[in-house]
Design an enzyme around this catalytic site. Structure first.
Site, mmCIF file in Angstrom:
data_model
loop_
_atom_site.group_PDB
_atom_site.id
_atom_site.type_symbol
_atom_site.label_atom_id
_atom_site.label_comp_id
_atom_site.label_asym_id
_atom_site.label_seq_id
_atom_site.Cartn_x
_atom_site.Cartn_y
_atom_site.Cartn_z
ATOM 1 N N THR A 160 -7.571 -4.427 0.492
ATOM 2 C CA THR A 160 -6.461 -5.152 1.186
ATOM 3 C C THR A 160 -6.685 -6.385 1.721
ATOM 4 O OG1 THR A 160 -5.620 -2.840 1.883
ATOM 5 C CG2 THR A 160 -4.606 -4.583 2.778
ATOM 6 N N ASP A 189 0.788 -1.214 0.102
ATOM 7 C CA ASP A 189 -0.133 -0.110 -0.014
ATOM 8 C C ASP A 189 0.711 1.088 0.142
ATOM 9 O OD1 ASP A 189 -3.069 -0.902 1.295
ATOM 10 O OD2 ASP A 189 -1.278 -2.254 1.379
#
Ligand code: AMP
Ligand code: MG
Length: 325
Positions: free
Chosen positions: A128, A49
């Site tokens: 995620t 990320d």
């Protein structure tokens, strides 16, 4: 797609950086370093990320230095007192050479800065939880000018479309939506929504995570609409790509029962928006209200999301209203 259009430079830039973004997320997965860290808001995050957000921010700084960036991550939310910065820098090395961890933190934090007129929006790893489960996730990028989302590029390393595993879906205002496989750059497959007119035949798309939606209300919707097909559960904006391609007709994102006031994040919806509209679909909030992307990082004027093939939009909103009355 016309050979010359208003946002052509921006689109070419976004498609180019998306290839690197997908390499970064894929290599983090292949190196088995996808351990989740937990941010202050309890949501999981990985070094992928941060590395993707840093990469996009430094590329923007070079190419469009005046533009703002609204990104999901910030260096202050880095778990473990910023000790992850060297690992993030290592992920960037193949593309940027040796970089200083301090610079990496600075790039990540460019994602806090909105500019007056032109703002890019990035969800570096959308879904995620799907990324951690090795299911679907995407890298979602959009450009907003004033209040209009003018382009979207959604990198989908795990999505298999037209026989190619991994590619990107992209769209620009008035230019349509396309799928471009990573393995066949410049081979464009136009994306068009399904022409299904019967709600009972609709294929429903929703979050894989029960906590991100309202499974009870979705069940009521399925019964009220007499849906014949199994719902498709999928993480991330990959499910909007399926809708744009015509592999589903109705996408519902309803606030979870324990979070009725949940407001959507701009990076979870803005990239999907232009893709759906250019593919011929419709996307509003759950009451049919137009999405307002001008309220900062969250969509405070809207509640939930309904995206459809367009044909079934009003009927979907109507059924939703009926089951909540
Ligand atoms: P999805 O994979 O479609 O379920 O969406 C993933 C996104 O949902 C994440 O990027 C989060 O920003 C967002 N999210 C996190 N918690 C919630 C929640 N309680 N309700 C709706 N969305 C959420
Ligand atoms: Mg997200």
């Amino acid at each position: 797609m016309q050979s010359n259009f208003e946002f052509q430079n921006e689109l070419e830039f976004a498609r180019r950086i998306m290839i690197t973004c997908a390499r970064i997320t894929s290599s983090v997965q292949q190196e088995h370093i996808v351990h989740a860290q937990i941010k202050a808001d309890r949501s999981p995050v990985t070094i992928a990320d941060y590395a993707v957000q840093a990469f996009v921010a430094q590329a923007l700084q070079k190419e469009f230095p005046q533009d703002g960036l609204l990104g999901e991550e910030s260096s202050s939310s880095l778990p473990g007192d910023q000790s992850l910065l060297p690992s993030i820098a290592k992920q960037l090395k193949p593309y940027l050479g040796v970089v200083n961890p301090k610079d990496v933190a600075g790039w990540i934090d460019r994602g806090r800065g909105g500019s007056e007129r032109r703002n890019w929006i990035i969800d570096p790893v959308d879904g995620t939880k799907g990324f951690l489960r090795r299911m679907q996730y995407v890298i979602a990028l959009a450009l907003m000018i004033d209040s209009e989302i003018v382009l979207s590029v959604i990198g989908c390393p795990q999505l298999n479309l037209y026989g190619h595993l991994g590619g990107m879906a992209f769209a620009a205002l008035n230019e349509g939506s396309y799928w471009e496989p990573f393995s066949q750059p410049d081979k464009l497959y136009p994306l068009n929504v399904s022409r299904q007119t019967s709600i009972s035949q609709a294929r429903l798309l929703r979050s894989f995570e029960d906590a991100h939606t309202n499974p009870g209300q979705i069940e009521c919707f399925k019964q009220a609409a007499h849906l014949q097909n199994q719902a498709i559960l999928m993480d991330s904006q990959a499910k909007y790509v399926l809708l744009a391609k015509g592999d589903g007709e109705v996408l519902l994102r309803l606030p979870a029962e324990d979070r009725p006031d949940f407001v959507e994040n701009i990076w979870d919806q803005a990239p999907a928006y232009r893709l759906i509209k250019e593919a011929g679909g419709e996307m509003t909030d759950r009451f049919g209200v137009k999405l307002d992307f001008t309220t900062g990082t969250t969509l405070t004027k809207n509640s939930g999301i309904v995206a459809t093939n367009g044909i079934l939009h009003q009927e979907t909103l109507h059924i939703l209203k009926e089951i909540s009355d």
